[in-house]
Write an enzyme that holds these catalytic residues in place. Structure first.
Site, PDB file in Angstrom:
ATOM      1  N   ASP A 265     -95.208  62.231 -39.944  1.00 30.41           N
ATOM      2  CA  ASP A 265     -96.819  62.825 -39.692  1.00 30.41           C
ATOM      3  C   ASP A 265     -97.461  64.331 -38.812  1.00 30.41           C
ATOM      4  O   ASP A 265     -97.402  64.236 -37.291  1.00 30.41           O
ATOM      5  CB  ASP A 265     -97.621  61.491 -38.739  1.00 30.41           C
TER       6      ASP A 265
ATOM      7  N   TYR B 240    -102.017  71.388 -35.162  1.00 34.69           N
ATOM      8  CA  TYR B 240    -100.653  70.789 -34.395  1.00 34.69           C
ATOM      9  C   TYR B 240     -99.856  72.553 -34.276  1.00 34.69           C
ATOM     10  O   TYR B 240     -98.899  72.090 -33.406  1.00 34.69           O
ATOM     11  CB  TYR B 240     -99.717  69.799 -34.432  1.00 34.69           C
TER      12      TYR B 240
ATOM     13  N   LYS C  70    -103.388  66.921 -42.090  1.00 35.94           N
ATOM     14  CA  LYS C  70    -105.035  66.531 -41.459  1.00 35.94           C
ATOM     15  C   LYS C  70    -105.390  68.614 -41.828  1.00 35.94           C
ATOM     16  O   LYS C  70    -104.235  69.580 -41.379  1.00 35.94           O
ATOM     17  CB  LYS C  70    -105.165  66.179 -40.638  1.00 35.94           C
TER      18      LYS C  70
ATOM     19  N   HIS D 252    -109.792  65.516 -40.134  1.00 38.93           N
ATOM     20  CA  HIS D 252    -108.647  65.064 -39.236  1.00 38.93           C
ATOM     21  C   HIS D 252    -109.387  64.865 -38.128  1.00 38.93           C
ATOM     22  O   HIS D 252    -109.459  62.975 -37.320  1.00 38.93           O
ATOM     23  CB  HIS D 252    -108.115  66.918 -38.343  1.00 38.93           C
TER      24      HIS D 252
ATOM     25  N   ILE E  95     -97.640  55.466 -35.925  1.00 34.73           N
ATOM     26  CA  ILE E  95     -96.694  56.468 -36.036  1.00 34.73           C
ATOM     27  C   ILE E  95     -96.611  57.507 -34.452  1.00 34.73           C
ATOM     28  O   ILE E  95     -97.144  58.001 -33.563  1.00 34.73           O
ATOM     29  CB  ILE E  95     -97.741  57.842 -36.791  1.00 34.73           C
TER      30      ILE E  95
ATOM     31  N   SER F 167     -91.773  60.594 -30.310  1.00 34.60           N
ATOM     32  CA  SER F 167     -90.736  60.561 -29.418  1.00 34.60           C
ATOM     33  C   SER F 167     -89.943  61.993 -30.040  1.00 34.60           C
ATOM     34  O   SER F 167     -89.547  62.020 -30.994  1.00 34.60           O
ATOM     35  CB  SER F 167     -89.658  59.584 -29.047  1.00 34.60           C
TER      36      SER F 167
HETATM   37  P1  A2P Z   1     -90.827  61.394 -25.299  1.00 36.82           P
HETATM   38  O1  A2P Z   1     -91.594  62.152 -26.680  1.00 36.82           O
HETATM   39  O2  A2P Z   1     -89.966  61.976 -24.769  1.00 36.82           O
HETATM   40  O3  A2P Z   1     -89.684  59.884 -26.243  1.00 36.82           O
HETATM   41  P2  A2P Z   1     -97.407  57.954 -28.451  1.00 36.82           P
HETATM   42  O4  A2P Z   1     -96.990  57.998 -29.601  1.00 36.82           O
HETATM   43  O5  A2P Z   1     -98.555  56.156 -27.998  1.00 36.82           O
HETATM   44  O6  A2P Z   1     -98.525  59.263 -28.239  1.00 36.82           O
HETATM   45  O7  A2P Z   1     -96.836  57.978 -27.190  1.00 36.82           O
HETATM   46  C1  A2P Z   1     -96.200  59.255 -27.410  1.00 36.82           C
HETATM   47  C2  A2P Z   1     -95.228  59.326 -25.449  1.00 36.82           C
HETATM   48  O8  A2P Z   1     -94.753  58.385 -25.542  1.00 36.82           O
HETATM   49  C3  A2P Z   1     -94.520  60.293 -25.211  1.00 36.82           C
HETATM   50  O9  A2P Z   1     -94.715  61.323 -24.233  1.00 36.82           O
HETATM   51  C4  A2P Z   1     -92.587  60.130 -25.885  1.00 36.82           C
HETATM   52  O10 A2P Z   1     -92.818  61.366 -24.758  1.00 36.82           O
HETATM   53  C5  A2P Z   1     -93.370  58.567 -24.769  1.00 36.82           C
HETATM   54  N1  A2P Z   1     -92.606  57.125 -25.890  1.00 36.82           N
HETATM   55  C6  A2P Z   1     -91.800  57.045 -26.852  1.00 36.82           C
HETATM   56  N2  A2P Z   1     -91.618  56.304 -27.213  1.00 36.82           N
HETATM   57  C7  A2P Z   1     -91.253  55.790 -26.267  1.00 36.82           C
HETATM   58  C8  A2P Z   1     -90.500  54.357 -26.103  1.00 36.82           C
HETATM   59  N3  A2P Z   1     -90.174  53.402 -26.524  1.00 36.82           N
HETATM   60  N4  A2P Z   1     -90.640  54.279 -24.525  1.00 36.82           N
HETATM   61  C9  A2P Z   1     -91.325  54.946 -23.743  1.00 36.82           C
HETATM   62  N5  A2P Z   1     -91.813  56.007 -23.638  1.00 36.82           N
HETATM   63  C10 A2P Z   1     -91.544  56.343 -25.146  1.00 36.82           C
END
Ligand code: A2P
Length: 279
Positions: A50, A55, A80, A113, A233, A236
């Site tokens: 996505d 972005y 978007k 968007h 979505i 990470s």
């Molecule tokens: P990182 O990129 O260092 O993994 P969302 O998608 O709800 O916006 O959340 C994104 C945030 O959550 C990012 O800061 C990401 O950091 C963190 N994050 C992604 N997966 C996990 C996970 N399995 N456990 C803890 N934090 C996570």
């Protein structure tokens, strides 16, 4: 010996396409970090990425896709467009610009968007999307951040998005949106599905359910989404967390656990309001 990749199941959209229910969010990754995250996720089995014009990472996403070596037809790409493209001709220009930045010749899902009701041109934008789908430049069309009143305006014009992507997690329940989506056959897609990795993941109820399954809090929350037929979505950039977030298809939350998670909704005064915010 080859390793069998675990791929996310798909959800059926009203226009006929099958969309992987778990994808990689890419905001706010940019440049090489975005390209690396995309290539890593695809290597781990993600088949849905996505992005968005806003972005400023569509080129990098395209680079990551090419670096992964995956055939284009095996990948679902969502993007978007911003408010200045809210017209029939503007949407076509926005689509062509995204195709160029991504380095591809079709988009799987193109979304408005934000509704930007102050300029009141999202109905024309959606009419532009219908034409793009007819022309074969996009496979599926939808909206993002549309509240029920915005969707009602589309319905009144005889238009129904296939997907509405909204902020949604157990703390942000959006029940009014979900009821309308169910009534109209719109697939709900959750952005920031794990609450931006913040307090939600420390919630004691989620922690208790996670411990009962030997899973992480993020996995329980993502399972809550996909078990309801939603698309999620999570973003990470970390390969371990990417893998963890995709591994939610081999356990099931009980009805009682789903109800407990449903009970966590609470008002959030800081939540972005699509009647006031948009780009
Ligand atoms: P990182 O990129 O260092 O993994 P969302 O998608 O709800 O916006 O959340 C994104 C945030 O959550 C990012 O800061 C990401 O950091 C963190 N994050 C992604 N997966 C996990 C996970 N399995 N456990 C803890 N934090 C996570």
């Amino acid at each position: 010996m080859t390793t069998q990749l675990e791929l996310a199941p798909t959800v059926q959209l009203s226009g006929g396409a099958a969309m992987p229910c778990l994808g990689l969010g890419t905001w706010p990754l940019k440049g090489q970090a975005a390209a690396d995250a995309v290539a890593s996720a695809i290597g781990l089995g993600y088949r849905h990425i996505d992005t968005a014009e806003n972005y400023r990472n569509e080129e990098a996403v395209g680079e990551g896709v090419r670096a992964s070596g995956l055939a284009r037809e095996d990948l679902w790409l969502t993007t978007k467009f911003n408010r200045e493209h809210h017209s029939v001709a503007g949407v076509r220009e926005a689509c062509e610009a995204s195709l160029k930045r991504l380095g591809t010749d079709y988009i799987d899902l193109l979304l408005i968007h934000w509704p930007n009701p102050d300029q009141d041109r999202f109905v024309a934008a959606f009419e532009g999307l219908v034409q793009l789908r007819e022309a074969g430049l996009v496979r599926a069309i939808g909206t993002s951040n549309f509240k029920p009143a915005h969707l009602d305006k589309l319905f009144a014009a005889g238009l129904v998005p296939e997907v509405n992507q909204i902020q949604l997690d157990p703390y942000h329940r959006r029940d009014d949106n979900l009821a309308l989506h169910a009534q109209k056959g719109i697939v709900t897609e959750a952005w920031s599905p794990i609450g931006q990795g913040s307090a939600l993941l420390d919630d004691p109820v989620i922690g208790e359910i996670a411990a009962a399954h030997g899973r992480t809090a993020a996995q329980v929350v993502l399972r809550w989404h996909v078990q309801q037929g939603q698309v999620a979505i999570p973003k990470s950039a970390n390969p371990q967390r990417q893998a963890q977030n995709l591994a939610v298809f081999d356990f099931t939350l009980s009805d009682a656990q789903m109800v407990r998670l449903d009970g966590l909704g609470r008002p959030d005064p800081d939540m972005l309001d699509a009647d006031r915010f948009g780009h």
